[in-house]
Design an enzyme around this catalytic site. Sequence first.
Site, short mmCIF file in Angstrom:
data_model
loop_
_atom_site.label_atom_id
_atom_site.label_comp_id
_atom_site.label_asym_id
_atom_site.label_seq_id
_atom_site.Cartn_x
_atom_site.Cartn_y
_atom_site.Cartn_z
N LYS A 70 -12.04 30.12 2.02
CA LYS A 70 -10.82 30.93 2.10
C LYS A 70 -9.85 30.64 0.96
O LYS A 70 -9.04 31.50 0.60
CB LYS A 70 -10.09 30.63 3.43
CG LYS A 70 -10.83 31.08 4.66
CD LYS A 70 -10.08 30.72 5.93
CE LYS A 70 -10.33 29.29 6.39
NZ LYS A 70 -11.69 29.01 6.84
N GLU A 72 -11.84 19.24 15.11
CA GLU A 72 -12.11 18.18 14.14
C GLU A 72 -11.36 16.91 14.55
O GLU A 72 -10.40 16.98 15.32
CB GLU A 72 -11.60 18.61 12.76
CG GLU A 72 -12.01 19.98 12.33
CD GLU A 72 -13.27 19.95 11.48
OE1 GLU A 72 -13.60 18.88 10.97
OE2 GLU A 72 -13.91 21.01 11.35
N ASP A 96 -5.13 27.46 9.31
CA ASP A 96 -6.39 28.20 9.16
C ASP A 96 -6.19 29.69 9.48
O ASP A 96 -6.61 30.56 8.72
CB ASP A 96 -7.44 27.56 10.09
CG ASP A 96 -8.72 28.35 10.12
OD1 ASP A 96 -9.43 28.36 9.09
OD2 ASP A 96 -9.03 28.98 11.16
N LYS A 131 -6.33 33.17 6.83
CA LYS A 131 -7.07 34.40 7.10
C LYS A 131 -6.13 35.60 7.06
O LYS A 131 -6.48 36.66 6.51
CB LYS A 131 -7.78 34.29 8.46
CG LYS A 131 -8.89 33.24 8.44
CD LYS A 131 -9.36 32.86 9.83
CE LYS A 131 -10.43 31.78 9.75
NZ LYS A 131 -10.73 31.18 11.06
#
Lengths: 316, 193
Positions: free
Chosen positions: A106, A190, A201, A205
């Site tokens: 990304k 994670e 994250d 996007k």
Amino acid sequence: MRLAVLGAGAVGVAVTELAEEYGHDVVAIADSTHAAIDEHGLDAAPALEAKAAGDPLGSAHPADVFETEYDVLVEATPTTLGDAEPGFTHVRRALEADRHVVLANKGPVAERYDDLRMLERESAGSVRFEAAVGGAIPILSTIEDCTPAAVRAVRGVLNGTANFILTRMAAEGLDYEHVLAEAQDLGVAEADPTFDVDGTDAALKCVILANVLSEGGVSLSDADVVGIRNVPPSALDLAAEDGKTIRLVGEATRDGVRVGPRLVPENGAMAVSGTQNIVQIQTRHAGDLYSSGRGAGGPETATAVLSDVGRLPPIG
Amino acid sequence: MTDECASGSSTPAPDAEGVETDGGIQAYTVRLELVDEPGELLRALTPIGENGGNLLSIHHERGNITPRGHIPVEVDLECAPARFDDIVQALRDAGINVIQAGPERYGEELSVVLVGHLVETDLSDTLSTIGHDVNASVVDLSLAAPDGMAEPSSARVRLAIDSGNAAAVLESLRELADAKDLCLVEPLVGGDA
């Protein structure tokens, strides 16, 4: 097409394993230290087995990949912020050599969209990045089919880890720390969940989506981002009393990017559960389109990469 | 039910919503949502008469129960324009849920959840700021503080807002939440969902 795969994580490995099924050949796969290369078509299994056993992928140097005859560079190295290196340099080298690039990473698309498009304009190659947004779910190709100008906004649940945590908190009445530990045990989160639970994250996007809608000019620093750490079970309870629940929703419009916990109808489309993702594409002429599915995972994301490869025009 | 709770003012003006009649009396429509309990309707009508309103008609929509189990009631009344705000306030003070009062007012509802140190940051000030500066009226509040007031608590606030004003109200709420270091969970608006 001949694929050179950079990055030997879950996505890079799955692309390598599935390429043949999609009618493509892998000629190289590299991680940050080693590469396995065969211009006549790589038998990847021994390289991947070696990697899985903790040995080097192959004897070649990662830089040798760029000296190989390939058609498409698959950029699947880990997402980095800011200058988006080393991913961006990989993309630049491929485009300058008039090769196509398909990204699962990304970073370069979110942080350096305008640079990326400028390189593409000067190259015979094209850039595609379906895999960077929503894993297996066809989002960018849907926008492309609608034409971006006819899309007013894209909203969605774009982070499976955050969604899993909110879903479990609402269902079990457990607090954030408790559910996070469970998610880490299950491999859904994670060890350092910051990127997911703080909304970064999902924001990356959405920044990519906003760039597509606005033809560039957006980066992560323009996004208004709030994560889910401060959402207590009591907030989910209050939402449920009113027939609603809370989801980490990202919104991309031509006015900008917002990511944050939002109230959505409990039984509505946005309230996907577990690690599922969903996007709503609000169009000018066709109402809202919804797509949901798996937003992460090696084989899932690899299908988006390989679909992109299939959409590339022949170079020449 | 005309004149049942009237306080002796003027002639009724049939079919005169928003039309000014003799003596400056005007007709208004108020939409309420009542809890389904005996005596609620009477409790809702009393403040109207006590504040100079003259009831014209009442439509009690028992068959049209809301998702929250409330019964919508539409009340047509007439009063001097100067008294109308007092009537609405008296209804609210009596704990009656006013969904719409007069033309273009409180046309929509909006629910948000606030999370943080709600009590330490003066919840009553937060709520009155919403009433004054945010241009919305608090119709319902649920507070949850399972770990005590020293820990972050959550509040669901249901607001009545002017039609089409959601974006401005949310913007003001964001500023308020920022100023008090609260986390605002907004509804997702836009699209069909």
